[in-house]
Design an enzyme around this catalytic site. Structure first.
Site, PDB file in Angstrom:
ATOM      1  CE  LYS A  92      39.410 -65.735 -48.066  1.00 24.28           C
ATOM      2  NZ  LYS A  92      38.310 -65.692 -49.223  1.00 24.28           N
ATOM      3  CB  SER A 111      37.905 -63.273 -51.455  1.00 19.35           C
ATOM      4  OG  SER A 111      37.193 -64.220 -51.247  1.00 19.35           O
ATOM      5  CB  SER A 146      40.661 -67.044 -52.491  1.00 13.19           C
ATOM      6  OG  SER A 146      39.722 -65.956 -52.160  1.00 13.19           O
TER       7      SER A 146
END
Length: 382
Positions: free
Chosen positions: A64, A61, A117
């Site tokens: 991101k 993640s 997230s």
């Protein structure tokens, strides 16, 4: 010291290397459990420490960071309200709690990505900005290429694993440094808690409360972000940033089972690699000739500037940069800059402004009798 204007801007390089008098004690690099790790000075683009920093690895993640950056760049043009699709809320993994049909602003989707997230928010933002997640991922890869990143490739906007979804610790640090230049991105990833408003498909408004997954915001002094990540394939991934005494340090660890402790140690090591330098311009002035024969007195707008630079690598180059003048400048007008560069990268500048302008002297006319005598002599020579 006189400086002359030419057509266009000109850069007058002064090879002035500043002598430093205080060198901090640099600590030994800490041991880390990470497969790959980097300590990166965002101000100068210097890698202060690396362990397998160029190895291609999945980044979960922390993907991101790029996703949220591109969504916020779009939101800066128009922070429009978008509709969350069924596809977005069906994506596996972590969720911000969005529902199909929800109406939410782009910037709030970025908040859901960076704090909670949310994979749902990442896909919703990708669809809103790119038209589809696939098209948005192409934009992510194009941006990485434009930034000169040759060992980064994205398959998903959320960070879910893909066959060619990878980056390196060094390149993820560079992505983070670029993203932090976006003020809204920097604000969001530094938030411990936030709340966003959504309008459901049935017209009912509700608030989603977000708590940042990055524990270092509570544990590490001067921490300002940025992102956690985990998949079974990637292991624990973490990117952190501290801002302290003029330094902006980014630490990246990939596949690190001890990431919280490692980041604290790596950030401390990074600070030991930096030196704070004050440059005085207090007694500097410039008398600059003008085309009409006059001259102007110019002074730096600030008397001093401070930098935080890597220890023993801090050759700071000072140069002058002047603007083209189409007319006589007015008092207070900026006509140039003192430019400071480090290894070819601009790290600061001080405007040079006009304090006073002296007009060219008016020549005195000869007395009438001199003019009469010169005229008589000219007549007699005829």
């Amino acid at each position: 010291m006189r400086q002359f204007f030419r057509k266009g801007r000109r850069l007058i390089m002064a090879a002035l290397f500043l002598v430093l008098f205080s060198i901090p004690v640099q600590a030994a690099p800490p041991e880390t459990a990470a497969r790959a790790a980097v300590v990166y000075d965002a101000g100068t683009g210097t890698v202060l420490y690396e362990k397998a920093g160029g190895e291609r690895l999945p980044m979960a993640s922390t993907t991101k960071i790029m996703t949220a950056y591109l969504v916020l760049e779009s939101a800066a043009l128009c922070d429009r309200v978008v509709t969350v699709s069924e596809t977005a809320v069906s994506v596996e993994g972590s969720s911000a709690g969005l529902r199909a049909g929800d109406r939410i602003r782009l910037s709030d989707l970025a908040a859901c990505m960076l704090l909670a997230s949310g994979n749902d928010a990442a896909v919703a933002g990708a669809e809103a900005v790119g038209g589809s997640e696939e098209a948005f991922v192409r934009r992510m890869n194009q941006t990485a290429a434009q930034w000169g990143l040759t060992d980064t490739h994205f398959d998903t906007a959320s960070g879910l694993d893909g066959d060619t979804h990878y980056t390196t610790a060094c390149e993820l640090a560079k992505i983070t440094a670029r993203a932090l230049e976006n003020e809204r991105f920097a604000e969001l990833c530094a938030c411990k808690n936030a709340a966003v408003s959504v309008l459901g498909a049935d017209g009912t408004a509700r608030t989603i409360s977000l708590t940042n997954h990055n524990k270092l915001l509570w544990q590490l002094e001067n921490c300002v972000g940025v992102k956690t990540g985990y998949t079974e394939k990637s292991g624990r991934c973490l990117v952190s940033c501290i801002r302290q005494e003029g330094a902006t340090l980014v630490v990246v660890t990939l596949r690190d089972p001890n990431d919280w402790q490692d980041h604290a140690a790596l950030q401390e090591y990074g600070l030991s690699c930096m030196d704070r330098i004050a440059v005085s311009e207090e007694d500097v002035s410039y008398t600059v000739p003008l085309k009409d024969g006059g001259e102007m007195l110019c002074l730096p707008q600030e008397e001093a500037i401070t930098f935080c630079l890597p220890v023993r690598k801090n050759e700071l180059v000072r140069s002058l940069e002047w603007e083209e003048l189409s007319a006589v400048p007015e008092k207070g007008e900026a006509v140039g800059s003192i430019l400071y560069t480090w290894q070819g990268k601009e790290i600061g500048r001080i405007p040079i402004t006009v304090v006073s302008v002296r007009q060219p002297p008016v020549p005195e006319e000869d007395p009438w009798w001199v003019l009469w005598w010169e005229g008589l002599l000219s007549f007699l020579h005829l």
